[in-house]
Write a protein that holds these residues in place. Structure first.
Motif, PDB file in Angstrom:
ATOM      1  N   UNK A   1      26.434 -12.093 -31.025  1.00 38.10           N
ATOM      2  CA  UNK A   1      26.187 -11.405 -29.770  1.00 38.10           C
ATOM      3  C   UNK A   1      24.694 -11.328 -29.494  1.00 38.10           C
ATOM      4  N   UNK A   2      24.343 -11.369 -28.220  1.00 36.03           N
ATOM      5  CA  UNK A   2      22.937 -11.256 -27.838  1.00 36.03           C
ATOM      6  C   UNK A   2      22.446  -9.822 -28.068  1.00 36.03           C
ATOM      7  N   UNK A   3      21.164  -9.694 -28.340  1.00 35.94           N
ATOM      8  CA  UNK A   3      20.525  -8.397 -28.561  1.00 35.94           C
ATOM      9  C   UNK A   3      19.306  -8.299 -27.661  1.00 35.94           C
ATOM     10  N   UNK A   4      19.263  -7.275 -26.825  1.00 40.66           N
ATOM     11  CA  UNK A   4      18.078  -7.028 -25.995  1.00 40.66           C
ATOM     12  C   UNK A   4      17.175  -6.074 -26.762  1.00 40.66           C
ATOM     13  N   UNK A   5      16.008  -6.563 -27.153  1.00 40.99           N
ATOM     14  CA  UNK A   5      15.141  -5.840 -28.087  1.00 40.99           C
ATOM     15  C   UNK A   5      14.346  -4.700 -27.466  1.00 40.99           C
ATOM     16  N   UNK A   6      14.344  -4.602 -26.149  1.00 41.80           N
ATOM     17  CA  UNK A   6      13.628  -3.486 -25.500  1.00 41.80           C
ATOM     18  C   UNK A   6      14.225  -3.242 -24.124  1.00 41.80           C
TER      19      UNK A   6
ATOM     20  N   UNK B   1      26.343  -5.759 -19.347  1.00 38.16           N
ATOM     21  CA  UNK B   1      25.764  -6.330 -20.568  1.00 38.16           C
ATOM     22  C   UNK B   1      26.846  -6.995 -21.409  1.00 38.16           C
ATOM     23  N   UNK B   2      27.948  -6.276 -21.629  1.00 36.03           N
ATOM     24  CA  UNK B   2      29.032  -6.815 -22.465  1.00 36.03           C
ATOM     25  C   UNK B   2      29.592  -8.110 -21.896  1.00 36.03           C
TER      26      UNK B   2
ATOM     27  N   UNK C   1      18.826   2.010 -31.456  1.00 32.84           N
ATOM     28  CA  UNK C   1      19.566   0.770 -31.227  1.00 32.84           C
ATOM     29  C   UNK C   1      21.042   1.121 -31.139  1.00 32.84           C
ATOM     30  N   UNK C   2      21.736   0.524 -30.164  1.00 35.76           N
ATOM     31  CA  UNK C   2      23.138   0.861 -29.934  1.00 35.76           C
ATOM     32  C   UNK C   2      23.965  -0.394 -29.717  1.00 35.76           C
ATOM     33  N   UNK C   3      25.274  -0.269 -29.962  1.00 34.91           N
ATOM     34  CA  UNK C   3      26.219  -1.267 -29.485  1.00 34.91           C
ATOM     35  C   UNK C   3      26.498  -0.954 -28.017  1.00 34.91           C
ATOM     36  N   UNK C   4      26.851  -1.953 -27.255  1.00 36.37           N
ATOM     37  CA  UNK C   4      27.035  -1.747 -25.814  1.00 36.37           C
ATOM     38  C   UNK C   4      28.475  -1.374 -25.459  1.00 36.37           C
TER      39      UNK C   4
ATOM     40  N   UNK D   1      20.722 -10.351 -17.383  1.00 39.67           N
ATOM     41  CA  UNK D   1      19.913 -11.565 -17.237  1.00 39.67           C
ATOM     42  C   UNK D   1      19.074 -11.848 -18.473  1.00 39.67           C
ATOM     43  N   UNK D   2      19.431 -11.258 -19.603  1.00 37.76           N
ATOM     44  CA  UNK D   2      18.731 -11.585 -20.848  1.00 37.76           C
ATOM     45  C   UNK D   2      18.843 -13.074 -21.186  1.00 37.76           C
ATOM     46  N   UNK D   3      20.046 -13.698 -21.153  1.00 37.69           N
ATOM     47  CA  UNK D   3      20.105 -15.140 -21.425  1.00 37.69           C
ATOM     48  C   UNK D   3      19.306 -15.958 -20.419  1.00 37.69           C
TER      49      UNK D   3
END
Length: 392
Positions: free
Chosen positions: A55-60, A104-105, A128-131, A312-314
């Protein structure tokens, strides 16, 4: 549950399994193997030759702290009444019902790092959290850092109030003062614990107490810094107090990448898809993440949601590729690198035995704007199929 007939990009030291399978039990990845499983049972998933990635992770981000489409009532990002607030916890302000978690999910973002804003030189604890979830307590992976901010934001906020800090010097001084106090508090606490007969316990101080995990090296200092000189100020302060450090935004990182490569630091680049909305972002370039990555700097990409919407992280990673970043480096920037920078790499960010089953499946390019995952698992739960109310 097993997922089979897939190409597995593990994001674990570049390992790729062209045809393999993954087994999941009790929310964890229990097997990652080549070939096909010995037996297929009801509930197992045929990946039909698709690509399985973490899974993708948005770091901030400020996900759930600045709520979608709501003004003051839903904006809990900055407590701009005191410039030094390490005792604040982002988790106390997150609204998991914000629709942006669902967005996000749906785009395969299974974890996000949520930080207070950058109005204060010290803004508080980062989580840090799961979405996936309805109650933040059930979504939290852990407290991962303390938010500090350098540059224009504290200057602008407190100049309007005619209070300290209104210069970069004062911003750094406010941070140092707070860290020195916490350092003394820790020393006194350690002395008391070692010899309770001859030393008194220091008077409780919530701000100092909140900084103890940082001073002990259990979590990192996340410094908001765009300009190169602010990035160096962050490193200077970090060295003075022996802090593990993450540079957030790093807009001018491409100008000093040859120097940064000698520092033990992660850089979270972003937002990438935005305008140059203030002077310290005047040198924003798509080439920034790629140049830092090529120098061997652990580079991540973030959306800084809601500056760029989290889904839009990817696309942000794809924009970095357009700017010259290698494809695999861009994928690492939103998976394993993001996990390692946040200090959660022992839990997520890779397809590896023992880690959380945060996985997604594609039949096309995961970074293609037109693609969406056909399967998204968070803790082994298919969040594209299950209703939010079916969990917890």
């Amino acid at each position: 549950m097993k997922i089979y007939n897939v190409c597995i990009k593990t994001m674990d030291n570049g390992k790729i399994i062209p045809k393999g399978w993954v087994e999941i039990e009790d929310k964890k990845i229990t097997a990652v193997r080549e070939g096909s499983p010995g037996a297929v049972e009801m509930g197992d998933i045929d990946g039909k030759g698709g690509q399985l990635i973490p899974g993708f992770i948005d770091a901030h981000t400020h996900l759930g702290i600045i709520e979608n489409g709501i003004d003051f009532e839903g904006d809990d990002c900055n407590e701009a009444t005191d410039p030094f607030t390490p005792q604040l916890r982002a988790s106390d302000a997150v609204n998991p019902m914000d629709r942006c978690f669902e967005e996000a999910r749906k785009r395969g973002i299974t974890s996000a790092v949520i930080a207070p804003g950058s109005a204060n030189p010290c803004g508080g604890e980062i989580t840090a959290v799961k979405t996936w979830g309805r109650r933040i307590d059930d979504m939290i992976i852990g407290t991962v850092g303390i938010k500090f901010a350098l540059g224009e934001n504290p200057k602008r906020v407190y100049n309007d109030r005619d209070e300290t800090p209104v210069t970069r010097m004062a911003t750094a001084a406010v941070i140092r003062e707070g860290l020195f106090k916490a350092q003394k508090y820790l020393k006194d606490m350690n002395a008391y614990e070692a010899d309770r007969e001859n030393f008194d316990m220091p008077e409780f101080d919530m701000k100092c107490h909140s900084l103890l995990p940082l001073l002990r090296g259990e979590i990192s200092a996340h410094f908001h810094c765009h300009r190169a000189d602010d990035m160096f100020t962050a490193l200077r302060i970090a060295k003075e107090f022996s802090l593990k450090t993450v540079l957030v935004h790093g807009t001018e990182g491409h100008l000093i990448a040859d120097i940064l490569k000698n520092e033990d630091v992660s850089v979270i680049a972003g937002p990438v898809l935005c305008d140059r909305c203030k002077p310290e972002m005047s040198r924003l370039e798509l080439k920034n993440p790629g140049i830092m990555s090529e120098e061997g700097i652990r580079t991540c990409i973030c959306t800084d949601h809601p500056e760029t919407p989290v889904q839009y992280l990817p696309l942000s990673a794809l924009a970095a590729i357009k700017g010259g970043m290698k494809y695999d480096s861009a994928l690492e920037a939103i998976t394993c690198n993001a996990a390692d920078a946040a200090g959660i790499g022992d839990k997520t960010g890779r397809i590896k035995e023992g880690l959380d089953a945060d996985i997604q499946l594609y039949h096309g390019d995961p970074l293609d704007f037109m693609e969406e995952p056909v399967l998204v698992l968070i803790n082994g739960i298919n969040v594209l199929e299950k209703n939010q109310n079916e969990i917890f």
